[in-house]
Scaffold this motif. Sequence first.
Motif, PDB file in Angstrom:
ATOM      1  N   LEU A   1       0.835  -1.191   0.000  1.00  8.14           N
ATOM      2  CA  LEU A   1       0.000   0.000   0.000  1.00  8.14           C
ATOM      3  C   LEU A   1       0.873   1.246   0.000  1.00  8.14           C
ATOM      4  N   LEU A   2       0.663   2.101  -0.976  1.00  7.02           N
ATOM      5  CA  LEU A   2       1.326   3.399  -1.002  1.00  7.02           C
ATOM      6  C   LEU A   2       0.262   4.476  -0.853  1.00  7.02           C
ATOM      7  N   TYR A   3       0.529   5.396   0.019  1.00  8.17           N
ATOM      8  CA  TYR A   3      -0.423   6.469   0.302  1.00  8.17           C
ATOM      9  C   TYR A   3      -0.329   7.583  -0.729  1.00  8.17           C
ATOM     10  N   ASP A   4      -1.411   8.332  -0.850  1.00  6.09           N
ATOM     11  CA  ASP A   4      -1.360   9.609  -1.544  1.00  6.09           C
ATOM     12  C   ASP A   4      -0.844  10.629  -0.548  1.00  6.09           C
ATOM     13  N   PRO A   5      -0.120  11.646  -1.009  1.00  5.84           N
ATOM     14  CA  PRO A   5       0.391  12.655  -0.085  1.00  5.84           C
ATOM     15  C   PRO A   5      -0.691  13.265   0.806  1.00  5.84           C
ATOM     16  N   GLN A   6      -1.899  13.461   0.253  1.00  8.09           N
ATOM     17  CA  GLN A   6      -2.982  14.052   1.035  1.00  8.09           C
ATOM     18  C   GLN A   6      -3.396  13.159   2.204  1.00  8.09           C
ATOM     19  N   ASP A   7      -3.089  11.868   2.124  1.00  6.86           N
ATOM     20  CA  ASP A   7      -3.468  10.934   3.183  1.00  6.86           C
ATOM     21  C   ASP A   7      -2.594  11.059   4.427  1.00  6.86           C
ATOM     22  N   ILE A   8      -1.374  11.562   4.261  1.00 10.79           N
ATOM     23  CA  ILE A   8      -0.463  11.580   5.418  1.00 10.79           C
ATOM     24  C   ILE A   8       0.051  12.957   5.812  1.00 10.79           C
ATOM     25  N   LEU A   9      -0.012  13.925   4.903  1.00 10.18           N
ATOM     26  CA  LEU A   9       0.550  15.249   5.203  1.00 10.18           C
ATOM     27  C   LEU A   9      -0.536  16.238   5.594  1.00 10.18           C
TER      28      LEU A   9
ATOM     29  N   ALA B   1       9.326  10.174   5.253  1.00 10.97           N
ATOM     30  CA  ALA B   1       9.631   8.739   5.299  1.00 10.97           C
ATOM     31  C   ALA B   1       9.052   8.094   6.555  1.00 10.97           C
ATOM     32  N   ARG B   2       9.178   8.765   7.687  1.00  9.99           N
ATOM     33  CA  ARG B   2       8.618   8.237   8.932  1.00  9.99           C
ATOM     34  C   ARG B   2       7.092   8.150   8.844  1.00  9.99           C
ATOM     35  N   MET B   3       6.485   9.205   8.320  1.00  8.13           N
ATOM     36  CA  MET B   3       5.023   9.241   8.243  1.00  8.13           C
ATOM     37  C   MET B   3       4.476   8.162   7.311  1.00  8.13           C
ATOM     38  N   LEU B   4       5.217   7.833   6.249  1.00 11.75           N
ATOM     39  CA  LEU B   4       4.797   6.752   5.370  1.00 11.75           C
ATOM     40  C   LEU B   4       4.795   5.410   6.087  1.00 11.75           C
ATOM     41  N   GLN B   5       5.541   5.307   7.175  1.00  5.83           N
ATOM     42  CA  GLN B   5       5.582   4.088   7.982  1.00  5.83           C
ATOM     43  C   GLN B   5       4.617   4.153   9.157  1.00  5.83           C
ATOM     44  N   GLY B   6       3.808   5.217   9.225  1.00  2.00           N
ATOM     45  CA  GLY B   6       2.852   5.363  10.321  1.00  2.00           C
ATOM     46  C   GLY B   6       3.491   5.888  11.593  1.00  2.00           C
ATOM     47  N   LEU B   7       4.683   6.460  11.486  1.00  2.00           N
ATOM     48  CA  LEU B   7       5.396   6.986  12.648  1.00  2.00           C
ATOM     49  C   LEU B   7       5.222   8.492  12.750  1.00  2.00           C
TER      50      LEU B   7
END
Length: 96
Positions: free
Chosen positions: A15-23, A35-41
């Motif tokens: 699963l790769l997120y869209d930027p809007q999903d994590i930022l 990079a951390r946020m893509l790992q749920g950190l």
Amino acid sequence: MPKPKDEFDTLYGYLLYDPQDILDDEYMYTVPEIARMLQGLDPTTELSEDTEDRLVQWTIPWIIQHEEKFVINDPRGDDPGYFGLHPDFVADEDEE
């Protein structure tokens, strides 16, 4: 060399997120923070240098793939560049 799937105890969906999903659209982030946020950190999580290097290597192609969804600042001195959501890709409050 390829390996048969049955050699692995676990298999996960990729699963790769869209930027809007994590930022957050109000903030700018460094590549290691993304990079951390893509790992749920949390973006401030301490990681070993090896782990951070590996996560950054995975994150850079993701940023390039979503280039149109980002803005970047003009770095100052030795400070890193910061990435944020491009205004065209920020959801209107009416759409949420």
